[in-house]
Scaffold this motif. Structure first.
Motif, PDB file in Angstrom:
ATOM      1  N   GLY A 131      47.409  35.143  39.199  1.00  0.00           N
ATOM      2  CA  GLY A 131      48.416  36.026  38.639  1.00  0.00           C
ATOM      3  C   GLY A 131      48.803  35.649  37.225  1.00  0.00           C
ATOM      4  O   GLY A 131      49.908  35.987  36.774  1.00  0.00           O
ATOM      5  N   GLN A 171      44.555  36.796  33.430  1.00  0.00           N
ATOM      6  CA  GLN A 171      43.913  37.671  34.412  1.00  0.00           C
ATOM      7  C   GLN A 171      44.345  39.114  34.189  1.00  0.00           C
ATOM      8  O   GLN A 171      43.528  40.039  34.238  1.00  0.00           O
ATOM      9  N   ALA A 172      45.628  39.309  33.956  1.00  0.00           N
ATOM     10  CA  ALA A 172      46.128  40.672  33.747  1.00  0.00           C
ATOM     11  C   ALA A 172      45.451  41.305  32.541  1.00  0.00           C
ATOM     12  O   ALA A 172      45.055  42.489  32.577  1.00  0.00           O
ATOM     13  N   GLY A 229      42.151  42.590  33.371  1.00  0.00           N
ATOM     14  CA  GLY A 229      42.111  43.622  34.398  1.00  0.00           C
ATOM     15  C   GLY A 229      41.862  43.086  35.796  1.00  0.00           C
ATOM     16  O   GLY A 229      41.393  43.831  36.675  1.00  0.00           O
ATOM     17  N   ASP A 262      43.248  41.846  39.265  1.00  0.00           N
ATOM     18  CA  ASP A 262      44.420  41.940  40.137  1.00  0.00           C
ATOM     19  C   ASP A 262      44.432  40.724  41.062  1.00  0.00           C
ATOM     20  O   ASP A 262      43.548  40.570  41.903  1.00  0.00           O
ATOM     21  N   ASP A 263      45.430  39.852  40.898  1.00  0.00           N
ATOM     22  CA  ASP A 263      45.486  38.638  41.701  1.00  0.00           C
ATOM     23  C   ASP A 263      46.941  38.284  41.967  1.00  0.00           C
ATOM     24  O   ASP A 263      47.858  38.804  41.324  1.00  0.00           O
ATOM     25  N   SER A 264      47.152  37.405  42.929  1.00  0.00           N
ATOM     26  CA  SER A 264      48.500  36.982  43.273  1.00  0.00           C
ATOM     27  C   SER A 264      48.433  35.631  43.973  1.00  0.00           C
ATOM     28  O   SER A 264      47.381  35.206  44.459  1.00  0.00           O
ATOM     29  N   ARG A 317      47.297  35.987  47.526  1.00  0.00           N
ATOM     30  CA  ARG A 317      45.850  36.180  47.651  1.00  0.00           C
ATOM     31  C   ARG A 317      45.124  34.843  47.515  1.00  0.00           C
ATOM     32  O   ARG A 317      44.169  34.569  48.253  1.00  0.00           O
ATOM     33  N   ARG A 346      39.528  33.413  38.884  1.00  0.00           N
ATOM     34  CA  ARG A 346      40.857  32.857  38.620  1.00  0.00           C
ATOM     35  C   ARG A 346      40.804  31.410  38.121  1.00  0.00           C
ATOM     36  O   ARG A 346      41.848  30.784  37.954  1.00  0.00           O
TER      37      ARG A 346
END
Length: 453
Positions: A53, A57-58, A61, A63-65, A68, A123
């Motif tokens: 996150g 990463q943003a 493009g 999408d992570d958290s 996850r 990531r």
């Protein structure tokens, strides 16, 4: 009156991060390193730190958290003695990466060209060179910029503690340093695990005592014993991070990206012996279970791609450690195996990589697809890089006893329980070692530093 607020024992990634965090919390810090140089196992790694996150990463493009990442880590490792620690480190991973970059100028870049073992999205954040020694250099520069002393050739021989078990400092004793005591409010143990101590391996993890060891020779485990003597508990003692393909005789890793992009491992019979996509750590025991010599086989497309992205692999190629072979016959001669057996092996792998058949071993991820001549081969051996068992710690990285945390003591990285499964090497996700080292270092340093206020 104490000599210093926080003592950090060990100048690898975890110890240097703890020193930065303790300084940021307002504490005076000293780092004690028994070896000639800072770095430890961090210097031998690729310097890859998972961050879920991040703004990087943003921007890409992705999408992570944190949830996850935690799910990915536990899917790879299975349940173990430190499930909550895996979730905690995942939660803090993005802030950790951004703090290192923004506050302390550590040069980490998001790796977007592949995901690596155990991760569902890209990531990993690493130095541009993808060499841990550059991460260490940045951390060391940042620590010295805070006027924190980093003393090498300064081995710690024992913890100091009062009658109630509170840790109050350390005893230094070495041929260059002499013998003396340093008192403090807190001690952070950051001396890595016990992979370089054959006696402890035989006692705690006998299944891997016979592995050839390729990690830091300062990982001798004495700091774990000091904490155990104070009632600390050991978790996941038989887990480890192995590497299935250390280039022989060069001693550097054969980048697992060569396998992820479609390469295979063959044994002394010219055959594959499992699903290589299990990962470089999980596949190490499979290598030991089949006769050698062993070779990683890929093609020039993969060679050139990986060499263009990873400096250590490019150096291996430059040193002649990756032999180019124009035909299967040339490849078989180099590997010392049957031409017909190797031809059958490569044809079967190509069919699976093309989607024409199901792989005998269940592999489904083939990167660039089938291999094509010219081929490339690296002779390799399996090895042990670091243990993943260590002290059970709380949310502030304090080792815990049956009645609670040991006051004044912290454990980070390989000293603490790893997050790579209960036993064996298959639970290791790429970057787990540095996530535990730097993540726990940040938590420990922040909490220990607060004791000085």
């Amino acid at each position: 009156m104490t000599d210093v607020d926080v003592i950090v024992v060990g100048a690898g990634g975890g110890g240097l991060t703890a020193a930065l965090a303790a300084h940021d919390a307002g504490a005076g810090v000293v780092v004690l390193e028994k070896a000639e140089h800072a770095g430890g196992n961090t210097a031998l790694s690729t310097g890859s730190v998972p961050g879920a996150g991040t703004r990087f990463q943003a921007a890409a493009g992705i999408d992570d958290s944190a949830s996850r990442l935690a799910t990915d880590l536990l899917a790879q490792s299975g349940s173990h003695d430190a499930d909550d620690l895996a979730r905690l480190l995942a939660t803090g991973s993005a802030a950790l990466v951004e703090w290192l970059i923004d506050t302390h100028g550590v040069d980490l870049r998001l790796i977007t060209d592949y995901k690596h073992v155990g991760h569902s999205v890209p990531r990993l954040h690493a130095p541009p060179s993808r060499k841990g020694r550059d991460l260490v250099a940045d951390l060391l520069r940042a620590v010295r910029a805070t006027d924190t002393e980093v003393l090498v050739h300064t081995p710690v021989a024992a913890l100091l503690h009062d009658d109630e078990g509170r840790v109050t400092g350390v005893r230094v004793s070495g041929p260059r340093s002499g013998t003396y005591d340093i008192t403090s409010h807190a001690v952070v143990l950051a001396g890595n695990g016990f992979a370089a101590n054959r006696d402890l391996l035989r006692e705690w993890a006998p299944a891997i005592a016979g592995f050839e060891y390729f990690g830091s020779h300062s990982s001798t485990g004495e700091s774990l014993q000091w904490a155990l003597d104070l009632g600390a508990r050991l978790g996941n003692p038989t887990a480890y991070q192995g590497y299935a393909a250390v280039a022989y005789p060069h001693g550097s890793i054969t980048s697992w990206t060569t396998v992820e992009m479609g390469g295979v491992l063959v044994n002394g019979a010219g055959q594959r012996f499992g699903d290589e996509s299990r990962g470089y750590s999980g596949y190490a025991d499979a290598v030991l279970g089949t006769p050698g010599p062993w070779h990683v086989v890929f093609d020039t497309t993969i060679r050139d791609y990986v060499a263009g992205h990873e400096q250590e692999f490019a150096e291996l190629v430059a040193l002649g450690g990756a032999r180019e072979c124009a035909t299967v016959a040339d490849l078989a001669t180099f590997c010392g195996v049957s031409r017909s057996a190797l031809t059958t092996t490569l044809a079967s792998a190509a069919s699976a990589a093309s989607g024409d058949t199901k792989d005998t071993w269940g592999r489904t991820d083939w990167g660039f697809g089938p291999l094509h001549p010219p081929y490339v081969a690296v002779r390799s051996v399996p090895g042990l890089f670091h243990t993943q068992g260590g002290l059970l710690v709380d949310a502030h990285a304090r080792p815990t006893t049956d009645t609670g945390p040991i006051p004044g003591l912290y454990a980070v990285g390989g000293v603490a329980t790893g997050i790579s499964g209960h036993t064996g090497g298959a639970g290791y996700s790429s970057g787990n070692g540095l996530l535990s080292a730097l993540g726990l270092g940040h938590l420990a340093g922040t909490h220990a530093g607060s004791l000085a206020r």
